[in-house]
Design a protein around this motif. Structure first.
Motif, PDB file in Angstrom:
ATOM      1  N   GLN A 177     -24.226 -11.740   6.172  1.00  0.00           N
ATOM      2  CA  GLN A 177     -24.977 -10.673   6.033  1.00  0.00           C
ATOM      3  C   GLN A 177     -26.504 -11.095   5.574  1.00  0.00           C
ATOM      4  N   SER A 178     -26.721 -12.093   4.709  1.00  0.00           N
ATOM      5  CA  SER A 178     -27.940 -12.620   4.181  1.00  0.00           C
ATOM      6  C   SER A 178     -28.751 -13.357   5.632  1.00  0.00           C
ATOM      7  N   GLU A 217     -28.411 -12.239   8.728  1.00  0.00           N
ATOM      8  CA  GLU A 217     -28.728 -11.340   9.405  1.00  0.00           C
ATOM      9  C   GLU A 217     -30.025 -10.568   9.039  1.00  0.00           C
ATOM     10  N   GLN A 218     -30.158 -10.486   7.698  1.00  0.00           N
ATOM     11  CA  GLN A 218     -31.149  -9.841   7.045  1.00  0.00           C
ATOM     12  C   GLN A 218     -32.539 -10.703   7.289  1.00  0.00           C
ATOM     13  N   ARG A 219     -32.064 -11.956   7.051  1.00  0.00           N
ATOM     14  CA  ARG A 219     -33.512 -12.886   7.252  1.00  0.00           C
ATOM     15  C   ARG A 219     -33.919 -13.050   8.576  1.00  0.00           C
ATOM     16  N   ALA A 248     -33.660 -10.539  10.702  1.00  0.00           N
ATOM     17  CA  ALA A 248     -34.163  -9.260  11.171  1.00  0.00           C
ATOM     18  C   ALA A 248     -35.518  -9.096  10.637  1.00  0.00           C
ATOM     19  N   ARG A 249     -35.834  -9.813   9.406  1.00  0.00           N
ATOM     20  CA  ARG A 249     -37.089  -9.769   8.897  1.00  0.00           C
ATOM     21  C   ARG A 249     -38.104 -10.611   9.671  1.00  0.00           C
ATOM     22  N   VAL A 266     -34.762  -4.201   7.720  1.00  0.00           N
ATOM     23  CA  VAL A 266     -33.390  -4.674   7.248  1.00  0.00           C
ATOM     24  C   VAL A 266     -32.440  -3.431   7.195  1.00  0.00           C
ATOM     25  N   PRO A 275     -29.519  -1.524   5.657  1.00  0.00           N
ATOM     26  CA  PRO A 275     -28.494  -1.608   4.679  1.00  0.00           C
ATOM     27  C   PRO A 275     -27.194  -1.497   5.152  1.00  0.00           C
ATOM     28  N   ARG A 306     -25.095   0.510   8.544  1.00  0.00           N
ATOM     29  CA  ARG A 306     -24.650  -0.111   9.522  1.00  0.00           C
ATOM     30  C   ARG A 306     -23.023   0.236   9.852  1.00  0.00           C
TER      31      ARG A 306
END
Length: 198
Positions: free
Chosen positions: A160-161, A163-165, A167-168, A174, A176, A180
């Motif tokens: 998850q981390s 994926e968020q990085r 996306a940023r 991002v 939540p 999702r």
């Protein structure tokens, strides 16, 4: 309704109920609360309550408790009335902890039992997350339990981390985790009329 006879010890002119304007046989909540307030300052309140419980008084306020409250007291050995006229519950239960909080008290036994119940519930949810192979929610439960996360939950959190990085980095927002997981809403049925339909 016939008013039961008053025991001799309550006929004393010094008891608050002897000269109170309150209706001790009121059936409405306001009237009962007024009668209970008179009982709070009475030195004979414990004896009065004992009399009502012993003689199975089914009506009126006796010893600061209504008939309904006395009925609960009689039928549940884990309840009693303290010196201030408050209904008490056996410590170590959720309702007892709620009562302590309502009375602005702390009780180590109730707090300890609540902590044990909370931990057991979290461990149950964690077991369900482990059956899924480890999840981000499982990682959060590990943290709430104050323990290191297992490999499966740690890997889910790392994914998850990442994926968020990503996306940023791509300039996207991002999303939540809760958003999702939502399923898209089903399309509403068409309200257009079909030819020839009446």
């Amino acid at each position: 309704m016939n008013t039961p006879s008053i025991p001799d010890f309550l006929g004393d002119a010094t008891t608050p109920c002897a000269h109170a304007d309150a209706d001790f046989y009121a059936t409405d909540t306001a009237g009962q609360d007024e009668a209970k307030a008179v009982c709070l300052g009475c030195p004979l309140r414990p004896a009065c309550l004992d009399y009502a419980l012993t003689n199975d008084e089914r009506f009126g306020v006796w010893g600061g408790l209504t008939a309904r409250e006395r009925s609960r007291l009689r039928h549940d050995a884990g309840r009693w009335v303290d010196d201030e006229g408050r209904l008490r519950l056996a410590c170590g239960t959720g309702p007892a902890l709620a009562a302590h909080r309502a009375y602005r008290e702390t009780c180590e036994m109730c707090q300890g039992a609540q902590a044990a119940r909370t931990e057991a519930a979290r461990r149950g949810r964690l077991a369900a997350e482990h059956e899924k192979g480890g999840t981000v929610r499982g990682y959060g439960l590990h943290r709430l339990l104050g323990e290191p996360a297992c490999a499966g939950c740690l890997a889910a959190q790392a994914r998850q981390s990442a994926e968020q990085r990503a996306a940023r980095k791509d300039g996207g927002a991002v999303v939540p985790l809760k958003q999702r997981r939502r399923r898209p809403a089903a399309a509403a049925p068409s309200t257009a009329s079909t030819p020839g339909a009446a």
